[in-house]
Enzyme design. Structure first.
Site, PDB file in Angstrom:
ATOM      1  N   HIS A 134       3.528   6.687  -6.960  1.00 30.18           N
ATOM      2  CA  HIS A 134       2.799   7.691  -7.567  1.00 30.18           C
ATOM      3  C   HIS A 134       3.812   8.808  -7.402  1.00 30.18           C
ATOM      4  O   HIS A 134       3.636   9.781  -8.423  1.00 30.18           O
ATOM      5  CB  HIS A 134       1.330   7.893  -6.476  1.00 30.18           C
ATOM      6  CG  HIS A 134       0.481   8.705  -7.245  1.00 30.18           C
ATOM      7  ND1 HIS A 134      -0.524   9.168  -6.628  1.00 30.18           N
ATOM      8  CD2 HIS A 134       0.355   9.475  -8.504  1.00 30.18           C
ATOM      9  CE1 HIS A 134      -1.529   9.980  -7.405  1.00 30.18           C
ATOM     10  NE2 HIS A 134      -0.931   9.965  -8.511  1.00 30.18           N
TER      11      HIS A 134
ATOM     12  N   HIS B  37       1.811   4.502  -2.748  1.00 31.32           N
ATOM     13  CA  HIS B  37       1.913   5.888  -2.650  1.00 31.32           C
ATOM     14  C   HIS B  37       3.211   6.572  -3.187  1.00 31.32           C
ATOM     15  O   HIS B  37       3.369   7.405  -3.938  1.00 31.32           O
ATOM     16  CB  HIS B  37       1.627   6.374  -1.317  1.00 31.32           C
ATOM     17  CG  HIS B  37       0.491   6.304  -0.635  1.00 31.32           C
ATOM     18  ND1 HIS B  37      -0.638   7.319  -1.047  1.00 31.32           N
ATOM     19  CD2 HIS B  37      -0.228   5.648   0.308  1.00 31.32           C
ATOM     20  CE1 HIS B  37      -1.788   7.101  -0.427  1.00 31.32           C
ATOM     21  NE2 HIS B  37      -1.709   6.216   0.486  1.00 31.32           N
TER      22      HIS B  37
ATOM     23  N   HIS C 236       0.753  -1.071  -0.004  1.00 31.70           N
ATOM     24  CA  HIS C 236       0.198   0.218  -0.161  1.00 31.70           C
ATOM     25  C   HIS C 236       0.680   1.500   0.029  1.00 31.70           C
ATOM     26  O   HIS C 236       0.784   2.203  -0.948  1.00 31.70           O
ATOM     27  CB  HIS C 236      -0.993  -0.171   1.278  1.00 31.70           C
ATOM     28  CG  HIS C 236      -1.755   1.298   1.200  1.00 31.70           C
ATOM     29  ND1 HIS C 236      -3.124   1.213   0.865  1.00 31.70           N
ATOM     30  CD2 HIS C 236      -1.506   2.389   1.764  1.00 31.70           C
ATOM     31  CE1 HIS C 236      -3.632   2.233   1.028  1.00 31.70           C
ATOM     32  NE2 HIS C 236      -2.739   3.077   1.845  1.00 31.70           N
ATOM     33  N   GLU C 237       1.749   1.388   1.009  1.00 31.73           N
ATOM     34  CA  GLU C 237       2.603   2.565   1.099  1.00 31.73           C
ATOM     35  C   GLU C 237       3.694   2.780  -0.164  1.00 31.73           C
ATOM     36  O   GLU C 237       3.905   3.786  -0.442  1.00 31.73           O
ATOM     37  CB  GLU C 237       3.387   2.636   2.214  1.00 31.73           C
ATOM     38  CG  GLU C 237       2.650   2.689   3.631  1.00 31.73           C
ATOM     39  CD  GLU C 237       1.710   3.642   3.567  1.00 31.73           C
ATOM     40  OE1 GLU C 237       1.754   4.618   3.183  1.00 31.73           O
ATOM     41  OE2 GLU C 237       0.645   3.428   4.326  1.00 31.73           O
TER      42      GLU C 237
END
Length: 649
Positions: free
Chosen positions: A447, A444, A440-441
């Site tokens: 991105h 980020h 998940h991190e």
């Protein structure tokens, strides 16, 4: 090429910051007084200054979160008023605002920057009369201080509590690694110490056999930082006042000005739809859990502090599975390296260990290469420690852009988690949930790191609407359930045996165990947050609002002492005020994109992933996400993809 991570003297940091800000004030004054009206002469140098300030201040704010000390706290608290004052000065600089209104950019990225800057000036009070501008400055400063107080109160309360267990039978049946992590010697006697740090707290709430100790831990966790009640009242009052000053009925309307969602009704309707979809299945899930607790231990009054424990036991019985079965197969270092290999293949990049200074011995830095050229840097800080705030997050540092002198800059970012640290007789081992968190991190991080814009203000995660920020993170985490992905790094830390197909199948089967209850919980948080900012709530009315929402969403009512709001750092110490719904809003995008990029045999479709990288990630905030999504797939995301992801009937 990259900035070196270091802070020379914490005691003089605020003074050095003030010097930097004064230098930037002079530059802004020069920009506002000259006759230039071109984008290149106004917004280009201003973006250079944004980067300069971020490079200077981010190490301190980051250090205050991951290596918290009296020194970092003092320097941080002394710096916040300086930054808030500077920010307010810029936001209320009429001469600068009028210059921005006159800029006519030719480039599409630049047009977006101008449009966003003008909007943000208006939202910061640029059109307010002088007395109201002064009040806006006071509000922003106070909100910054209150946010830090909320976070510090929570950290202090988390660190001060310890539960000491002496009888071995009260840890019997827990994973050995959790027992080892809790074991200490006190006056020659073995004791087991559990804290409110998430790895320790979750270990006992999930596996701890003594119901009274679970109750004690749960109560300690959910009554932390009662002083935050007063902080919340002040934050809410100031945010409502801020919204009214700017002509908005409430803070929720103000917040939606920079979001993908358009209206309050749209957000609440979306959340109601999710609640309606989840409610029937959630009731069945809870009844099943109550029946299991009664059958197993004669529990007639299933309580909130029992849910984690009996859910884990039920999952193990129902699927012959629990997270302890996966933990030996997910050694932190192998998982990290495996994930980097997957991201490398998926997006055609290479990660190489970087020999650079870090803030702690466990931090792992990597340089990123594309087509053989250096393109970014990422730091991983993955283990829990006392001086580190809880949770997991990505923090951007440097940004990919071209400055006013035509010089290219590369992006860097930090990924921070709180996994169980290595101990004397075992490496750091991750539950599968931890693996999902890491993915998940990383979503980020890429991105930001894969942004290719030449304008800093819209590059990477900059300029991205808050309610779609979670899209890339949720997208990547979905791959952490796929067998084709897990088998790449799932090896027993002692024997080297690969994770079995059966175990990987069970991970996927159990992914949506009690999924409907989970959705209701997220809807509860989202509704509470959003409605809390639709009108002014103070004192007991805050709890009354939460209780009224729980009448619908909380099928098992928490005890009255549960003051969840006192620890709701996302909205009171983070950026999610009136925006917690974003997690689910973005999940529609992530679920739809995931199914587009999924290949059950290989794990992913590289051709689809190429488009995702080159259109969604590379463009950052240069365009609206809905526009980028349509450019990528030629259609809007389908809400049914979210229902499919959760396998809700």
């Amino acid at each position: 090429m990259f900035k070196e991570f270091k802070i020379d003297h914490l005691d003089t940091f605020p003074q050095k910051l003030e010097t930097l800000l004064d230098r930037q004030r002079a530059k802004i004054d020069e920009i506002t007084k000259n006759s230039e009206t071109s984008y290149e002469k106004i917004l280009k140098p201003m973006q250079d200054m944004d980067e300069e300030l971020g490079l200077f201040f981010t190490p301190l704010s980051h250090l205050n979160s991951v290596m918290n000390s009296d020194e970092t706290q003092k320097a941080y608290e002394s710096s916040i008023p300086l930054l808030s004052k500077f920010s307010s000065e810029i936001a209320q600089n009429e001469a600068l605002f009028h210059k921005l209104e006159k800029i006519r950019a030719e480039d599409e990225e630049a047009k977006t920057v101008v449009r966003n800057e003008v909007r943000d000036f208006v939202l910061s009070g640029a059109k307010l009369p002088k007395d109201k501008k002064k009040r806006m400055e006071e509000i922003n400063l106070h909100l910054s201080e209150l946010s830090n107080s909320f976070s510090q109160n929570l950290l202090n309360a988390t660190n001060v509590y310890e539960l000491i267990i002496e009888d071995p039978k009260d840890v019997q049946g827990m994973p050995q690694t959790d027992i080892d992590a809790a074991t200490e010697k006190l006056e020659g006697k073995t004791i087991y110490k559990f804290t409110l740090q998430i790895p320790s707290y979750m270990a006992y709430m999930t596996y701890g056999p003594n119901r009274e100790y679970r109750k004690e831990l749960y109560k300690a966790y959910n009554t932390r930082a009662p002083e935050n009640a007063e902080v919340i009242d002040q934050i809410l009052a100031l945010k409502q006042e801020k919204a009214r000053l700017l002509g908005f009925e409430n803070y929720a309307k103000y917040a939606l000005e920079t979001r993908d969602a358009n209206t309050e009704e749209e957000v609440l309707g979306f959340l109601d739809t999710l609640a309606d979809a989840a409610l029937p299945q959630a009731k069945e899930e809870l009844e099943e859990l109550k029946a299991y607790a009664k059958k197993t231990d004669g529990i007639d009054d299933l309580a909130s502090y029992d849910v984690g424990y009996y859910s884990e036991k039920l999952k193990k019985e129902k699927f012959d599975f629990d997270d302890t079965m996966t933990k030996p197969y997910f050694e932190q270092e192998k998982v990290l390296n495996g994930m980097l290999d997957i991201v490398s293949e998926l997006f055609d990049v290479t990660f190489k260990t970087a020999n650079v200074p870090t803030w702690h011995a466990c931090v792992k830095p990597f340089d990123i290469y594309e087509n053989g050229e250096l393109s970014g840097r990422i730091y991983f800080d993955l283990e829990a420690r006392k001086e580190k705030r809880g949770g997991a997050w990505m923090n951007d540092w440097e940004t990919h852009f071209t400055d006013s002198k035509g010089m290219p800059h590369l992006a860097s970012a930090f990924v921070v988690c709180n996994f169980s640290p290595k101990i004397e007789n075992a490496p750091s081992l991750l539950r599968h949930d931890d693996v999902v968190t890491l993915f998940h991190e990383m979503g980020h991080a890429i991105h930001h790191l894969f942004g290719k814009c030449h304008e800093r203000a819209v590059s990477g995660i900059n300029g991205v609407a808050w309610d779609v920020v979670e899209f890339p993170s949720q997208f990547l985490e979905n791959f952490a359930y796929e067998a084709a992905i897990l088998k790449r790094f799932g090896f027993h830390y002692e024997t080297g045996e690969p994770i079995s197909g059966e175990l990987m199948r069970k991970i996927k089967e159990t992914k949506n165990f009690q999924a409907a209850l989970g959705i209701l919980r997220q809807v509860e948080f989202s509704l509470f947050d959003f409605k809390l900012h639709q009108k002014l709530y103070q004192g007991e009315k805050v709890q009354a609002l939460l209780d009224s929402i729980r009448d619908r969403t909380s099928l098992l009512r928490p005890p009255s002492y549960n003051k969840f709001q006192h620890g709701f750092a996302h909205i009171f110490a983070g950026g999610y005020a009136a925006g917690y719904y974003s997690y689910k809003w973005a999940e529609v995008l992530s679920a739809d994109a995931f199914f587009e990029c999924l290949d059950e045999k290989e794990g992913f479709n590289k051709e689809r992933a190429k488009g995702y990288k080159e259109i969604i990630l590379a463009n950052g905030g240069a365009k609206e996400m809905s526009e980028l999504y349509k450019e990528w797939l030629g259609r809007k995301p389908e809400v049914n993809s979210l229902i499919k992801l959760y396998e809700i009937a």
